[in-house]
Design a protein around this motif. Structure first.
Motif: not given
Ligand code: 0O2
Length: 194
Positions: A94-96, A101-102, A123-131
Motif C-alpha cells: 500500500a505504501l508503494r 513520495f517515491k 523503506m526510505i522514502v523521499k517527497n517532491d522537496e527532497g525530504y
C-alpha cells in the motif's frame, strides 16, 4: 524556532503531517479491502538533536542543516506495527502505491534477519522537496524485541553478562519469529486461506 534542522524545520514538520494523514487514510482503505485490522498502531518521530549529532559524527559529517537533510535517512521515522507477518507486506504494498513520495530504498530484514535476530521491513522514502523519511514496518513481537535490544546500546551500566544477554536475545528473536509464522498459519486456517 531555531533548531538543528535550520530553515528545513517547518517543511520537515509539514512532511510528517502529510505522512500521518496519508497513513491513516491508507489504514482505513486496507481495513475496508481486507475486512480486518491490518495495522495495530503507528508512531512517528522527528530525530532528536542529540541523536542527529551522534549519527553525523558516526558518518564523519558536520551536523549542518544541508548534511542532515541530505545524508541522514531517518530524520523522520515512522513505525507501523502490525499483528501478523502478511500484514507487514500488505502495508508495504500500500505504501508503494502512495503518490506523496517515491520509495528510494527497501530492506527486508524479515526474510534476511540481522545476525543478532533483528527483524523489520525498512523503506526510505523521499517527497517532491527532497525530504527523506524512514518507515519501519514490523509485527508486535518484532517491535517488542527491537525495543529491548535497543536498550543494550544505550544502557552503559549493565551489570549482567552482556554475552549471555545477546545470546538469549537471539534465542528469543528466533522463537518469536517461529511463533509469528505459526500465528499466521492459524489465521490463514481460520479464514479459509489454507
Ligand atoms: P536509532 O537509535 O533507532 O535511531 P543508517 O545508520 O540508518 O544510515 P543502516 O544502519 O544501514 O543506515 O540502516 P538500517 O540497517 O536500515 O537501520 C536503520 C534503523 O533501523 C536503526 O536506526 C534502528 O532504528 C533500526 N535497526 C537496525 N538494526 C537494528 C538492530 O540490530 N537492533 C535494533 N533494535 N534496531 C535496529 P539507528 O539510527 O541505527 O538507531
Amino acid at each position: 524556532m531555531e533548531t538543528i534542522y535550520g530553515e528545513h524545520y517547518e517543511k520537515i514538520l509539514s512532511f510528517i503531517e502529510v505522512l500521518e494523514t496519508e497513513i491513516v487514510q491508507m489504514e482505513t482503505k486496507l481495513e475496508a479491502a481486507y475486512k480486518m485490522n491490518i495495522i495495530d498502531h503507528t508512531m512517528t518521530r522527528l530525530k532528536s538533536e542529540e541523536s542527529i549529532i551522534e549519527k553525523c559524527s558516526k558518518k564523519g559529517i558536520k551536523p549542518t542543516p544541508y548534511n542532515i537533510v541530505n545524508y541522514i535517512h531517518d530524520t523522520i521515522g515512522v513505525r507501523i506495527i502490525c499483528t501478523f507477518i502478511d500484514d507487514v507486506y500488505k502495508v508495504r504494498d500500500a505504501l508503494r502505491g502512495l503518490s506523496i513520495f517515491k520509495v528510494v530504498e527497501e530492506k527486508d530484514y524479515i526474510y534476511n534477519a540481522k545476525p543478532n535476530g533483528y527483524r523489520s521491513y525498512h523503506m526510505i522514502v523521499k517527497n517532491d522537496e527532497g525530504y527523506l523519511a524512514e518507515i519501519q514496518i514490523r509485527t508486535i513481537s518484532m517491535d517488542t524485541w527491537a525495543a529491548l535490544e535497543h536498550d543494550i546500546k544505550y544502557k552503559k551500566d549493565i551489570k549482567a553478562n552482556k554475552e549471555l544477554i545477546t545470546a538469549e536475545l537471539k534465542r528469543c528473536a528466533d522463537e518469536l519469529a517461529s511463533t509469528d509464522v505459526s500465528m499466521q498459519t492459524i489465521r490463514n486456517m481460520i479464514f479459509g486461506e489454507i
